[in-house]
Write an enzyme that holds these catalytic residues in place. Structure first.
Site, PDB file in Angstrom:
ATOM      1  N   HIS A 180       0.870  -1.191   0.000  1.00  0.00           N
ATOM      2  CA  HIS A 180       0.000   0.000   0.000  1.00  0.00           C
ATOM      3  C   HIS A 180       0.902   1.235   0.000  1.00  0.00           C
ATOM      4  CE1 HIS A 180      -3.452   2.433   0.656  1.00  0.00           C
ATOM      5  NE2 HIS A 180      -3.749   2.146   1.900  1.00  0.00           N
ATOM      6  N   HIS A 197      -2.493  -2.234  -9.667  1.00  0.00           N
ATOM      7  CA  HIS A 197      -3.414  -1.602  -8.736  1.00  0.00           C
ATOM      8  C   HIS A 197      -4.682  -2.427  -8.698  1.00  0.00           C
ATOM      9  CE1 HIS A 197      -5.740   1.506  -6.736  1.00  0.00           C
ATOM     10  NE2 HIS A 197      -4.600   2.040  -6.413  1.00  0.00           N
ATOM     11  N   ASP A 238       2.784   5.494  -6.917  1.00  0.00           N
ATOM     12  CA  ASP A 238       4.035   5.367  -6.180  1.00  0.00           C
ATOM     13  C   ASP A 238       5.264   5.187  -7.059  1.00  0.00           C
ATOM     14  OD1 ASP A 238       3.066   5.670  -3.631  1.00  0.00           O
ATOM     15  OD2 ASP A 238       2.323   3.610  -3.579  1.00  0.00           O
TER      16      ASP A 238
END
Ligand code: ACO
Length: 428
Positions: free
Chosen positions: A268, A307, A363
């Site tokens: 995460h 994702h 990210d």
């Protein structure tokens, strides 16, 4: 057209008409499906909530197939481009509408009044070792705040609830910066009222010992945009944790501490740190083919890719890529960018990634910017938790005020043994 779903239970031949609302059925409507009257009734088995909506929400909309993300109906690209302050977006998330100038002034002043932390927080901080992980410190200090504000338990009192929201959004930057300066063994820099949210945070982080320190406006803008991009993302692991903990009606400090712990994991919010460690380990573009081979053969994951919801390019990653160029103009290029770009190019052409719809997520590039700005790797999850606090609080408030919600309590399918006989220790 009938808005119902007809289910025939082939065990009994019985037929059930289940109402459809918002293209979904209520799981509890399945409970009437049973063979014997005394049975509990049909359950849905859905590990990892792959196809279960647990809330009706008006905060954030995602269309993962088309790469769309909206806060309260505003596309993320629009907010990233037009909004000049993180607090404006935080207001939008919490209150549901963009603020008027007067509302924004009031909101800013309410939050800035709460950026200072009790001096005892410093004493608590002093108890950590010099090399304590900043995210561990952050989580602990947020949890500790609940002991400073006993009125936070009165979550159904609207003014008191809002006060905790101001306090939390105000204090997360201070606690984060204190965690950093603690690790450096340097004096804490106190918050300044006259700076923007991001500007104040950068000052508390990097002013140490530099009396003439002025935040670079390009970096301040970049961090504002990064904060906006990370502010919310509907029912992800940490937000679900926030709602779940909050559903027991505990104070919001304890719930935010739990949500932040959920965020910390490498699958995460810890992924941005993991991406940089991965790029460090790859070292040079020459090693990329071996890495891709390892990924395809299931020996490793490409961090920052994939994702649960986006099966298209993460819209936040697109904004961040442009932002990276602006930041590198100031800081100089992060040498790992070349590896990241090449990794992305190869991955996006490779059948393994194409077939699984694996694209770079938020990210993949954010860590490169954070590193160039001077943040240490283990601080990246903290940089995610700061803006996400606004999103968590928006969801927490929505949850506890939702008359359809109760304490979160999933069912289980028990598949273990039953009714075993006791065997004395010497007979086992
Ligand atoms: N690298 C290589 N393969 C991957 C990756 C990856 N990063 N992500 C998923 N896959 C593969 C899986 O192995 C699986 O392959 P299979 O069908 O052959 O078994 C397939 O793609 C589907 O993946 P799932 O694991 O089912 O996807 P899920 O929705 O459960 O996981 C997650 C999503 C956790 C984000 C995953 O993609 C991942 O671990 N990514 C790396 C960590 C990361 O970047 N996390 C940040 C997410 S964004 C955020 O939280 C802010």
């Amino acid at each position: 057209m009938s808005e119902t779903l007809t289910i025939i239970d082939n065990r009994t031949g019985k037929k059930f008409d289940i109402p459809i609302e918002n293209e979904s059925i209520r799981a509890t409507d399945l409970r009437q499906i049973k063979v014997k009257e005394e049975e509990f009734g049909m359950l849905c088995y859905d590990p990892a909530f792959m196809n279960t909506a647990s809330v009706k929400s008006r905060i954030t909309y995602i269309d993962g197939d088309r790469g769309i993300l909206e806060y309260r109906g505003y596309p993320i690209e629009l907010l990233a481009e037009k909004s000049t302050s993180f607090l404006e977006v935080a207001y939008l998330l919490i209150n549901g509408a963009l603020p008027t100038p007067a509302q924004l002034d009031q909101w800013r002043s309410d939050i800035k009044r709460h950026t200072f932390v009790h001096e005892n927080i410093k004493k608590l901080m002093a108890g950590f070792r010099h090399d304590a992980n900043p995210m561990g410190m952050f989580i602990s200090m947020i949890a500790a705040l609940s002991t400073f504000y006993p009125d936070a338990k009165e979550i159904m009192d609207a003014p008191k609830r809002m006060k905790q929201i101001h306090r939390l959004i105000g204090k997360v930057t201070t606690i984060a910066a204190f965690a950093y300066t603690h690790s450096k063994g340097m004096p804490y820099v106190y918050p300044s009222d006259d700076l923007s949210y991001a500007g104040n945070f950068l000052t508390m982080m990097f002013k140490i010992g530099e009396s003439k320190y002025r935040v670079n406006p390009v970096l301040e803008h970049a961090l504002t945009v990064l904060f906006i991009l990370h502010a919310d993302h509907e029912q992800n692991c940490s937000t679900n944790t926030m709602r779940s903990i909050g559903s027991s009606h505990i104070d919001p400090y304890s719930a935010v501490a739990g949500a932040a712990a959920a965020l910390w994991g490498p699958l995460h919010g810890g992924a941005n740190e993991a991406v940089l460690r991965m790029l460090d380990e790859i070292g040079t573009v020459r090693n990329i083919p071996t890495v891709i081979k390892d990924v395809k053969e299931g020996r490793r994951k490409l961090m920052g890719f994939g994702h649960r919801v986006y099966k298209n390019y993460d819209p936040r990653a697109k904004v961040i890529k442009t932002l990276a160029d602006e930041v590198f103009e100031v800081t100089g290029k992060n040498m790992k960018l070349e590896i990241a770009l090449e990794l992305e190019r190869i991955a996006l052409e490779d059948e393994y990634f194409v077939k699984r719809k694996l694209y770079p997520n938020v990210d993949f590039y954010s860590g490169l910017i954070y590193e160039a700005m001077g943040f240490p790797l283990d601080f990246f999850p903290v940089l995610f938790a700061i803006p996400r606090t606004a999103g968590w609080l928006a969801h927490w408030q929505e949850h506890i005020l939702d008359p359809e919600q109760k304490i979160a309590r999933p069912r289980q399918l028990y598949v273990g043994e039953r009714g075993r006989s006791w065997v004395p220790l010497d007979k086992r």
